[in-house]
Design an enzyme around this catalytic site. Structure first.
Site, PDB file in Angstrom:
ATOM      1  N   LYS A 112      52.151  43.519  33.782  1.00  0.00           N
ATOM      2  CA  LYS A 112      52.793  43.032  35.011  1.00  0.00           C
ATOM      3  C   LYS A 112      54.268  42.758  34.829  1.00  0.00           C
ATOM      4  O   LYS A 112      55.061  43.026  35.722  1.00  0.00           O
ATOM      5  CB  LYS A 112      52.097  41.760  35.512  1.00  0.00           C
ATOM      6  CG  LYS A 112      50.841  42.087  36.274  1.00  0.00           C
ATOM      7  CD  LYS A 112      50.424  40.991  37.220  1.00  0.00           C
ATOM      8  CE  LYS A 112      49.308  41.527  38.110  1.00  0.00           C
ATOM      9  NZ  LYS A 112      48.541  40.529  38.778  1.00  0.00           N
ATOM     10  N   LYS A 195      45.504  51.691  38.017  1.00  0.00           N
ATOM     11  CA  LYS A 195      44.482  51.188  38.937  1.00  0.00           C
ATOM     12  C   LYS A 195      45.047  50.998  40.348  1.00  0.00           C
ATOM     13  O   LYS A 195      46.253  50.758  40.512  1.00  0.00           O
ATOM     14  CB  LYS A 195      43.850  49.913  38.397  1.00  0.00           C
ATOM     15  CG  LYS A 195      44.603  48.653  38.631  1.00  0.00           C
ATOM     16  CD  LYS A 195      43.684  47.434  38.399  1.00  0.00           C
ATOM     17  CE  LYS A 195      44.457  46.194  38.780  1.00  0.00           C
ATOM     18  NZ  LYS A 195      43.673  45.018  38.994  1.00  0.00           N
ATOM     19  N   LYS A 198      47.206  46.044  44.871  1.00  0.00           N
ATOM     20  CA  LYS A 198      47.890  45.522  46.064  1.00  0.00           C
ATOM     21  C   LYS A 198      49.397  45.643  45.948  1.00  0.00           C
ATOM     22  O   LYS A 198      50.096  45.797  46.925  1.00  0.00           O
ATOM     23  CB  LYS A 198      47.637  44.017  46.210  1.00  0.00           C
ATOM     24  CG  LYS A 198      46.229  43.614  46.407  1.00  0.00           C
ATOM     25  CD  LYS A 198      46.219  42.112  46.721  1.00  0.00           C
ATOM     26  CE  LYS A 198      44.939  41.480  46.245  1.00  0.00           C
ATOM     27  NZ  LYS A 198      45.025  40.940  44.884  1.00  0.00           N
TER      28      LYS A 198
HETATM   29  N1  AQP Z   1      41.449  49.083  41.465  1.00  0.00           N
HETATM   30  C1  AQP Z   1      40.439  48.247  41.332  1.00  0.00           C
HETATM   31  N2  AQP Z   1      39.205  48.723  41.037  1.00  0.00           N
HETATM   32  C2  AQP Z   1      38.161  47.887  40.930  1.00  0.00           C
HETATM   33  N3  AQP Z   1      38.248  46.556  41.092  1.00  0.00           N
HETATM   34  C3  AQP Z   1      39.451  46.032  41.381  1.00  0.00           C
HETATM   35  N4  AQP Z   1      39.870  44.774  41.593  1.00  0.00           N
HETATM   36  C4  AQP Z   1      41.197  44.780  41.859  1.00  0.00           C
HETATM   37  N5  AQP Z   1      41.667  46.041  41.816  1.00  0.00           N
HETATM   38  C5  AQP Z   1      40.605  46.841  41.520  1.00  0.00           C
HETATM   39  C6  AQP Z   1      38.992  43.619  41.543  1.00  0.00           C
HETATM   40  O1  AQP Z   1      39.196  42.835  42.696  1.00  0.00           O
HETATM   41  C7  AQP Z   1      39.065  41.457  42.359  1.00  0.00           C
HETATM   42  C8  AQP Z   1      40.219  40.703  42.878  1.00  0.00           C
HETATM   43  O2  AQP Z   1      41.393  41.086  42.220  1.00  0.00           O
HETATM   44  P1  AQP Z   1      42.720  40.255  42.450  1.00  0.00           P
HETATM   45  O3  AQP Z   1      43.218  40.512  43.784  1.00  0.00           O
HETATM   46  O4  AQP Z   1      42.526  38.831  42.124  1.00  0.00           O
HETATM   47  O5  AQP Z   1      43.717  40.719  41.356  1.00  0.00           O
HETATM   48  P2  AQP Z   1      44.070  42.054  40.719  1.00  0.00           P
HETATM   49  O6  AQP Z   1      42.954  42.543  39.885  1.00  0.00           O
HETATM   50  O7  AQP Z   1      45.366  41.793  40.032  1.00  0.00           O
HETATM   51  O8  AQP Z   1      44.241  43.022  41.948  1.00  0.00           O
HETATM   52  P3  AQP Z   1      45.461  43.926  42.272  1.00  0.00           P
HETATM   53  O9  AQP Z   1      45.145  44.689  43.480  1.00  0.00           O
HETATM   54  O10 AQP Z   1      45.892  44.713  41.084  1.00  0.00           O
HETATM   55  O11 AQP Z   1      46.528  42.875  42.660  1.00  0.00           O
HETATM   56  P4  AQP Z   1      48.014  42.747  42.223  1.00  0.00           P
HETATM   57  O12 AQP Z   1      48.637  44.055  42.541  1.00  0.00           O
HETATM   58  O13 AQP Z   1      48.495  41.623  43.107  1.00  0.00           O
HETATM   59  O14 AQP Z   1      47.999  42.412  40.774  1.00  0.00           O
HETATM   60  C9  AQP Z   1      38.895  41.366  40.852  1.00  0.00           C
HETATM   61  O15 AQP Z   1      37.508  41.213  40.548  1.00  0.00           O
HETATM   62  C10 AQP Z   1      39.385  42.701  40.378  1.00  0.00           C
HETATM   63  O16 AQP Z   1      38.744  43.110  39.193  1.00  0.00           O
END
Ligand code: AQP
Length: 332
Positions: A112, A195, A198
């Site tokens: 990150k 992956k 968001k």
């Molecule tokens: N691409 C993904 N595939 C499968 N599972 C995913 N999760 C997130 N992206 C994927 C799962 O969603 C849950 C919530 O995730 P989060 O929003 O708390 O944080 P994150 O994993 O950091 O999601 P993002 O989309 O990547 O957010 P940003 O960009 O803000 O860092 C978790 O169970 C995660 O595994």
């Protein structure tokens, strides 16, 4: 011990297909077999800047997404993290249990911040300690996590074990991961090695849960692929990252194995496959999008769900936190 599940997602906007297939859909499925606590982790969200009004809207949006995906706020406990003060209190204790060396190994932090480490918030660095507190505040036995969160869950187990050893108690369980189904890791539509996220600046990298049918169709049409036809077996996709991702998404949405998807589309090119994938994605997501839109028009209802969930969560958390404070030697 009760089989108790804890999970959460950050209200940082743009809830997407990866969140749905990797998390929310599974959460709904677990409700019959476990006591489930689902949290909108707003304290995690502010580890990177969120404007206050956006945070309020995104917290409601995340709550609507959980409910639209099938989380039943009567069956499960659904609340936003900042409502239950025990998360912050236990996180502080865990900041004193976790070692710097452990946090230095967290790959998500490194990914990150990239080269901008000096400018990252301290909160982002100790995020895994807060995540451990989220889980252990309820002595959760199971956490459904995407592949990407496995390392953080291992840290939670290390913290639980070190706490138990240091104080000579058996207070915290060693929480187990639940990695479920074909949707465990959904990748970006623009780059099969990253992956779906968001925070990806490209809207075309992800399918948002509030995208309409035309937008979904456009994003799938523009998704990166290769000119080869689909093989009859998933193993023969080899290192075709984007092809693997689309087959994986299809499999997860249709609740089929990747092999069964390949067998069905053997010899076909991505033109045909993408049309079928679009129909499937729209059929799955349209009811969720509609329900989210309906719920978001009723913020008073969402707020009442979070308030009631917060009270139920607090009732579980308080006695556990008191036990922890006593063990640590805090007078009260
Ligand atoms: N691409 C993904 N595939 C499968 N599972 C995913 N999760 C997130 N992206 C994927 C799962 O969603 C849950 C919530 O995730 P989060 O929003 O708390 O944080 P994150 O994993 O950091 O999601 P993002 O989309 O990547 O957010 P940003 O960009 O803000 O860092 C978790 O169970 C995660 O595994």
């Amino acid at each position: 011990m009760t089989n108790r599940v804890f999970s959460g997602a950050q209200p940082s906007g743009n809830m997407h297909l990866g969140n749905y297939l990797g998390a929310f859909r599974n959460w709904a499925r677990l409700q019959d077999d476990y006591e489930c606590i689902y949290c909108v982790v707003d304290m995690h969200a502010i580890t990177v800047w969120q404007s206050p009004q956006d945070l309020i809207n995104q917290t409601r949006e995340a709550t609507a997404a959980y409910i639209a995906a099938g989380v039943d706020p009567k069956k499960s406990i659904l609340f936003n993290q900042s409502r239950v003060p025990g998360h912050a209190e236990l996180a502080w204790i865990f900041n004193c249990v976790a070692r710097l060396g452990w946090l230095n190994r967290m790959t998500q932090f490194k990914d990150k911040v990239g080269k901008n480490r000096e400018n990252a918030s301290v909160g982002l660095y100790v995020y895994p300690d807060l995540m451990a507190a989220d889980i252990l505040l309820y002595k959760a036995t199971h956490v459904p996590v995407g592949e990407d969160q496995k390392q953080h869950l291992e840290l939670t187990r290390d913290i639980a074990q070190k706490f138990n050893n240091d104080y000579g108690v058996e207070l915290f369980p060693l929480t187990e991961p639940l990695i479920l189904g074909e949707g465990a890791r959904v990748m970006s539509l623009r780059n099969g090695n990253q992956k779906m996220s968001k925070s990806d600046p490209s809207e075309y990298s992800r399918i948002n849960l509030n995208d309409d049918a035309d937008t979904i169709a456009l994003k799938i049409r523009k998704a990166k692929t290769d000119p080869e036809p689909l093989p009859g077996k998933a193993a023969d996709l080899g290192d075709r990252a984007e092809a693997k991702n689309l087959v994986g998404i299809y499999a997860a949405l249709a609740d089929m194995s990747r092999d069964a998807v390949c067998a069905e589309f053997e010899g076909k090119g991505f033109g045909d496959f993408k049309k079928a994938l679009t129909d499937l994605a729209v059929a799955n997501l349209a009811p969720i999008t509609e329900e989210m839109a309906r719920l978001e028009k009723d913020p008073a209802y969402i707020d009442s769900v979070l308030k009631e969930g917060g009270e139920r969560a607090n009732a579980i958390a308080e006695p556990i936190l008191s036990e922890v404070k006593q063990v640590v030697g805090f007078l009260s």
